[in-house]
Design a protein around this motif. Structure first.
Motif, PDB file in Angstrom:
ATOM      1  N   THR A  42      97.334  82.745  23.198  1.00  0.00           N
ATOM      2  CA  THR A  42      96.344  83.489  23.277  1.00  0.00           C
ATOM      3  C   THR A  42      95.418  82.724  24.610  1.00  0.00           C
ATOM      4  O   THR A  42      94.947  83.373  25.425  1.00  0.00           O
ATOM      5  CB  THR A  42      95.321  83.581  22.058  1.00  0.00           C
ATOM      6  N   LEU A  43      95.371  81.539  24.377  1.00  0.00           N
ATOM      7  CA  LEU A  43      94.453  80.658  25.469  1.00  0.00           C
ATOM      8  C   LEU A  43      95.055  81.000  26.767  1.00  0.00           C
ATOM      9  O   LEU A  43      94.635  81.189  27.765  1.00  0.00           O
ATOM     10  CB  LEU A  43      94.236  79.459  24.997  1.00  0.00           C
ATOM     11  N   LEU A  44      96.425  80.661  26.578  1.00  0.00           N
ATOM     12  CA  LEU A  44      97.023  80.638  28.076  1.00  0.00           C
ATOM     13  C   LEU A  44      96.959  82.164  28.664  1.00  0.00           C
ATOM     14  O   LEU A  44      96.570  81.960  29.958  1.00  0.00           O
ATOM     15  CB  LEU A  44      98.650  80.325  27.840  1.00  0.00           C
ATOM     16  N   ARG A  45      97.129  83.131  27.937  1.00  0.00           N
ATOM     17  CA  ARG A  45      96.978  84.352  28.689  1.00  0.00           C
ATOM     18  C   ARG A  45      95.509  84.746  29.048  1.00  0.00           C
ATOM     19  O   ARG A  45      95.395  85.425  29.869  1.00  0.00           O
ATOM     20  CB  ARG A  45      97.646  85.351  27.756  1.00  0.00           C
ATOM     21  N   THR A  46      94.689  84.443  27.954  1.00  0.00           N
ATOM     22  CA  THR A  46      93.115  85.089  28.269  1.00  0.00           C
ATOM     23  C   THR A  46      92.424  84.114  29.116  1.00  0.00           C
ATOM     24  O   THR A  46      92.021  84.273  30.251  1.00  0.00           O
ATOM     25  CB  THR A  46      92.701  85.280  26.944  1.00  0.00           C
ATOM     26  N   ARG A  47      92.337  82.503  28.647  1.00  0.00           N
ATOM     27  CA  ARG A  47      91.598  81.646  29.109  1.00  0.00           C
ATOM     28  C   ARG A  47      92.160  81.082  30.319  1.00  0.00           C
ATOM     29  O   ARG A  47      91.343  81.348  31.598  1.00  0.00           O
ATOM     30  CB  ARG A  47      91.174  80.690  28.173  1.00  0.00           C
ATOM     31  N   TYR A  48      93.479  80.969  30.651  1.00  0.00           N
ATOM     32  CA  TYR A  48      93.862  80.595  31.891  1.00  0.00           C
ATOM     33  C   TYR A  48      94.698  81.244  32.765  1.00  0.00           C
ATOM     34  O   TYR A  48      95.164  80.987  33.730  1.00  0.00           O
ATOM     35  CB  TYR A  48      94.647  79.004  31.452  1.00  0.00           C
ATOM     36  N   GLY A  49      94.737  82.677  32.334  1.00  0.00           N
ATOM     37  CA  GLY A  49      95.160  83.583  33.067  1.00  0.00           C
ATOM     38  C   GLY A  49      96.769  83.379  33.395  1.00  0.00           C
ATOM     39  O   GLY A  49      97.131  83.867  34.678  1.00  0.00           O
ATOM     40  N   TYR A  50      97.547  82.928  32.507  1.00  0.00           N
ATOM     41  CA  TYR A  50      98.860  82.805  32.846  1.00  0.00           C
ATOM     42  C   TYR A  50      99.616  83.807  32.851  1.00  0.00           C
ATOM     43  O   TYR A  50      99.315  84.646  31.860  1.00  0.00           O
ATOM     44  CB  TYR A  50      99.281  81.676  31.566  1.00  0.00           C
ATOM     45  N   LYS A  51     100.334  84.225  33.874  1.00  0.00           N
ATOM     46  CA  LYS A  51     101.072  85.480  33.772  1.00  0.00           C
ATOM     47  C   LYS A  51     102.711  85.458  33.675  1.00  0.00           C
ATOM     48  O   LYS A  51     103.116  86.541  33.285  1.00  0.00           O
ATOM     49  CB  LYS A  51     100.934  86.103  35.161  1.00  0.00           C
TER      50      LYS A  51
END
Ligand code: HEM
Ligand code: SF4
Lengths: 557, 199
Positions: B127-136
């Motif tokens: 969740t953090l990778l996708r939301t906080r850190y914008g990982y695509k």
């Protein structure tokens, strides 16, 4: 009460299918015990001493007559004709067959019930107080908020496998009856200085083997932010809570290790990213859910009823019952009624199928078809007319549901203990029964007055013994069963944990020990004091001396 | 047959996951019981292990975060070619991965290792990778990954699942359809149900 739409229904139905397949795979040997465990737990299934135990969710303690009839049928058909209400207001069946559990869940789904997240390391059933919606000291009816939290927490993907179980309680009244301070998160509604509704958020409370009352993490939260704030708290916990030792895995241990200030800092940092995000509750959603919890179609009634008053005057047994079992209501001419599941000499919280049908019938006829379960393990009819109380009493009495002991010593809160639970150190039900028989004289019982007595069969504290005015804990000494006694615990706004009075006792000593504690109270009390007040005023020493003096006499003779 | 699910299909794995050479696994005990999980932030490999890690000469590789941190200079050209991903275990600190690359989206794949089914940290990490850190790019779960986590993993932003070797990926794939309408907003569907549909 809340009614499922197609979306709610689909989720519950799909869950039954999923679970049916999990049971099939387990029975076919495709899932190991260890792999099946978290799956069955998230559906409320424990494997216990004699049989599996199935825990059915009763969200925030609210049931309809139809649902209780169904529970009665299920207990009859798949179990031994009775169920047990737990201190978390769920119903437990002690004897179902594993193979039958998918069918049981399918039947429950037909009345909008389930066993989702009633155990396992996830967000559990949301609890509140049994008088939600009718309490005179109400700030908000907490059930709408509790329902919104229930939906949000159901299969929350990020929090499906937490370090340990997670319990959230909501209180919507001035007097806290939801024990917010003994929960992982406690949400306490209040009015701030501007007379605006706000929430005080407690975190890190819990009993169990390390009893801790919660700390305030947020003094003033607005309702829109409940979900995002809980997400922030639980995310910090999910990432950093201990997973190496299940005894140290509850959020309370993390809060204690970091200190509330550091924990708050981390939560606030997290929350900055979540605040005002999509899970922020909208006015529209609160309104949608609240419409299911609007006031019942009450009649306009006078505040007094002559028939009721004269029944009290002429019938002492009825009068005694009303004194204990009938509670104030915000609507004139109505009362809430507690039906006692604590008849003397029976397992506290147990209810037979027959009784379930009787109670469901009473609710249908006299209380708009709804009822509640309390964490004290009784059932409540919330909306009874004064003029109907006598009829309710007669039927309740004929069915063993009218013991006039609500709030008194024999209204014992008790876990299943060694008779059923494989974690137990000692039996708890026989102790409850023996104490009830010791105090079977109703006049004496009423004279002793308000007293909460809680029993747990081990330090997991399912019976909340730490917050009992008198708490009894089963302990194991060299393989035999002993009982440790605490006094001075209390639930509510001024919650406290009890203090151990000294060395543990054998089972047969217990009724005498309680008797001795009561003797000190009766000797020392002032006119206005309840047992707990006396303990708080004079401390535990006089109690201790009296209890153990007798011990000494006995051994010296 | 491959046991990798990516974008809702079973596909061949074009990545080689590089593992650390076996170190001395210290069995920790507490009250006589084996301690089963590693604590968040715990250091679990030694400089010797990192140095001894064998990196294949060619092809696409996913290297341990600790190896990337210690051997950046050597591995940077592979990253530039788009042939290097990084994996971390659930007890490692996500922020050290974020700090270890200029732009998280330089990485074509990030994999998260979950040692035990019951370890739900993997969900917050995704969740953090996708939301906080914008990982695509591709986000993979591997380790003790079984069908009953998939629905949750998907909702937490994972799009790639390496199912444990002794289990069928085909059956696991079916479980992604277990539920039709989730209640709460999460990574895959950010809107809670009451914002998506008129209830
Ligand atoms: C017989 C099956 C049961 C088992 C195996 C069981 C197991 C447990 C365990 C292991 C804990 C401690 C968890 C922890 O501290 O992390 C616990 C806590 C608790 N249980 Fe049970 N329990 C059972 C039945 C019940 C029943 C019947 C009730 C209600 C009467 C109940 C109410 C509670 C409550 C309220 C807590 C929370 C105490 C706290 O705040 O930590 N349980 N249970
Ligand atoms: S307190 Fe202990 S004995 Fe009682 S139900 Fe809970 S785990 Fe079992």
């Amino acid at each position: 009460m809340y009614k499922y739409d197609e979306i709610d229904q689909a989720i519950v139905d799909q869950r039954v299918d999923q679970y049916r397949d999990q049971v099939r795979r387990f029975l076919a040997g495709e899932l190991s015990d260890e792999e099946f465990r978290p799956l069955r737990l998230q559906n409320g299934l424990y494997i216990q001493r004699h049989a599996p135990m199935l825990r059915i969710a009763v969200p925030y303690g609210t049931l309809s007559s139809r649902q209780l009839h169904k529970l009665g049928d299920i207990a009859q058909r798949y179990d031994r004709g009775y169920g047990h209400f737990s201190t978390r207001t769920n119903m437990q069946l002690n004897w179902p067959k594993l193979e039958d559990t998918p069918d049981i869940l399918a039947e429950l789904a037909t009345v909008q019930m389930h066993a989702i997240q009633t155990s396992g390391n996830c967000i559990r059933n949301i609890t509140t107080d049994q008088f939600a919606g009718v309490a005179p000291d109400e700030i908000i009816d907490p059930r709408a908020v509790a329902e919104i939290i229930r939906q949000w927490s159901t299969f929350h993907p990020e929090f499906a496998l937490l370090p340990r179980k997670f319990k959230i309680a909501v209180s919507g009244t001035r007097q806290d009856r939801a024990i917010v301070q003994a929960h992982d998160i406690g949400l306490e509604f209040y009015y701030d200085e501007q007379q605006k509704m706000a929430i005080k958020v407690w975190v890190g409370g819990g009993l169990g083997r390390t009893p801790i009352l919660g700390s305030v993490i947020c003094e003033h939260l607005e309702w829109q932010h409940i979900l995002t704030y809980c997400e922030a708290v639980i995310r910090v916990y999910n990432l950093h809570g201990r997973r190496d030792n299940s005894f140290k895995a509850r959020i309370k241990i993390l809060v204690k290790a970091l200190g509330i200030d550091e924990f708050r800092r981390q939560v606030d940092e997290e929350w900055q990213h979540l605040k005002d995000g999509p899970n922020t509750i909208t006015e529209a959603e609160l309104a949608r859910v609240s419409q299911y919890f609007t006031a019942m179609p009450y009649e306009n009634l006078p505040a007094h009823d002559a028939g009721y008053d004269s029944a009290i005057a002429s019938n002492p047994a009825f009068a005694a019952w009303t004194k204990r079992s009938v509670h104030a209501h915000k609507q004139p001419g109505y009362r809430a009624v507690t039906l006692s599941l604590k008849p003397h000499g029976k397992a506290p919280g147990d209810i037979t199928s027959e009784q379930m049908h009787v109670v469901a019938g009473l609710a249908e006829k006299y209380s708009f078809g709804e009822l509640r379960v309390s964490h004290e393990q009784n059932v409540i009819l919330t909306d009874v007319k004064l003029s109907d109380l006598y009829s309710v009493w007669e039927i309740a009495r004929a069915n063993g549901l009218a013991t006039p002991n609500i709030g008194l010593l024999t209204d014992i809160i008790c876990c299943p203990g060694g008779d059923f639970c494989s974690l137990a150190n000692a039996k708890s039900i026989p102790i409850a029964e023996a104490i009830q028989m010791q105090f079977d004289n109703l006049d004496y019982l009423h004279d002793i007055g308000e007293l909460e007595l809680n029993i747990s069969g081990c330090m997991n504290a399912c019976g909340h013994h730490h917050i009992g005015h008198i708490g009894i804990l089963g302990v194991d000494k060299d393989g035999s069963e002993w009982y440790q006694v605490t006094i001075g615990g209390k639930q509510g706004n001024d919650a406290s944990l009890g203090t151990v009075i000294g060395r543990a006792f054998a089972a047969e000593e217990m009724p005498g020990v309680v008797q001795r504690l009561i003797e000190v109270y009766l000797r020392e009390r002032t006119d206005e004091e309840r047992f707990i007040d006396t303990v708080r005023r004079i401390g535990i020493t006089p109690f201790k001396e009296h209890v153990y003096a007798r011990q000494e006499d006995a051994t010296h003779v | 047959m491959s046991n990798l699910i990516h974008n809702n299909a079973i596909v061949n794995d074009e990545w080689t996951t590089v593992t650390l050479p076996a170190g001395e696994e210290v069995v920790r005990k507490q009250a006589g019981k084996v301690v089963m999980f590693k604590l968040t932030g715990e250091q679990t490999c030694t400089p010797e292990q990192i140095a001894a890690t064998v990196i294949p000469e060619n092809g696409k590789i996913i290297v341990p975060l600790s190896v990337w941190l210690a051997r950046k200079a050597e591995l940077a050209p592979r990253l530039a070619k788009g042939e290097l991903g990084i994996w971390l275990a659930t007890h490692e600190v996500l922020e050290s991965l974020i700090d270890a690359v200029d732009d998280i989206n330089q990485l074509p794949i990030i994999a998260v290792f979950v040692e035990r089914f019951a370890d739900g940290r993997i969900f917050s990490i995704g969740t953090l990778l996708r939301t906080r850190y914008g990982y695509k790019n591709e986000l993979r779960a591997f380790g003790d990954v079984l069908r009953d986590q998939l629905f949750f993993l998907k909702r937490c932003g994972y799009d790639s699942y390496l199912i444990r070797a002794d289990r069928s990926a085909e059956e696991a794939l079916a479980s992604l359809q277990d539920f039709s309408q989730p209640y709460q907003g999460a990574v895959d569907e950010t809107q809670p149900v009451w914002r998506r549909v008129q209830r």
